[in-house]
Write a protein that holds these residues in place. Structure first.
Motif, PDB file in Angstrom:
ATOM      1  N   THR A 234      39.596  35.245  33.835  1.00  0.00           N
ATOM      2  CA  THR A 234      38.736  36.407  33.608  1.00  0.00           C
ATOM      3  C   THR A 234      37.884  36.698  34.835  1.00  0.00           C
ATOM      4  N   VAL A 235      37.288  35.672  35.414  1.00  0.00           N
ATOM      5  CA  VAL A 235      36.449  35.845  36.597  1.00  0.00           C
ATOM      6  C   VAL A 235      37.288  36.338  37.775  1.00  0.00           C
ATOM      7  N   GLU A 236      38.464  35.771  37.971  1.00  0.00           N
ATOM      8  CA  GLU A 236      39.338  36.210  39.055  1.00  0.00           C
ATOM      9  C   GLU A 236      39.695  37.682  38.903  1.00  0.00           C
ATOM     10  N   ALA A 237      40.007  38.103  37.683  1.00  0.00           N
ATOM     11  CA  ALA A 237      40.357  39.503  37.435  1.00  0.00           C
ATOM     12  C   ALA A 237      39.166  40.418  37.702  1.00  0.00           C
ATOM     13  N   ARG A 238      37.976  40.004  37.301  1.00  0.00           N
ATOM     14  CA  ARG A 238      36.785  40.820  37.544  1.00  0.00           C
ATOM     15  C   ARG A 238      36.491  40.952  39.033  1.00  0.00           C
ATOM     16  N   ILE A 239      36.644  39.856  39.773  1.00  0.00           N
ATOM     17  CA  ILE A 239      36.406  39.895  41.219  1.00  0.00           C
ATOM     18  C   ILE A 239      37.424  40.803  41.889  1.00  0.00           C
ATOM     19  N   GLU A 240      38.680  40.683  41.494  1.00  0.00           N
ATOM     20  CA  GLU A 240      39.729  41.518  42.073  1.00  0.00           C
ATOM     21  C   GLU A 240      39.469  42.998  41.778  1.00  0.00           C
ATOM     22  N   ARG A 241      39.094  43.302  40.552  1.00  0.00           N
ATOM     23  CA  ARG A 241      38.811  44.685  40.170  1.00  0.00           C
ATOM     24  C   ARG A 241      37.615  45.219  40.951  1.00  0.00           C
ATOM     25  N   ALA A 242      36.572  44.419  41.106  1.00  0.00           N
ATOM     26  CA  ALA A 242      35.388  44.840  41.853  1.00  0.00           C
ATOM     27  C   ALA A 242      35.726  45.064  43.324  1.00  0.00           C
TER      28      ALA A 242
END
Length: 57
Positions: A39-47
């Motif tokens: 979840t954190v990896e996906a949020r960082i990538e999206r940001a």
């Protein structure tokens, strides 16, 4: 009532006493840790994508 709503086999085994609590919660923590990491990896990538898109506008 809650016992009938358990959807995972490991949870049902724990309720029936076939799986020790320590093993059940060790697995649950491991799954939670992996889910949080993804979840954190996906949020960082999206940001990062949004930030890069804003930079080039």
């Amino acid at each position: 009532m809650v016992r009938e709503k358990v959807s995972q086999e490991s949870g049902r085994r724990w309720i029936r006493g076939e799986l020790p609590a320590t093993e059940y919660f060790r697995r649950a923590k491991s799954v939670a840790r992996e889910t949080a990491k993804k979840t954190v990896e996906a949020r960082i990538e999206r940001a990062a994508k949004l930030s890069l898109a804003a930079f080039w506008k």
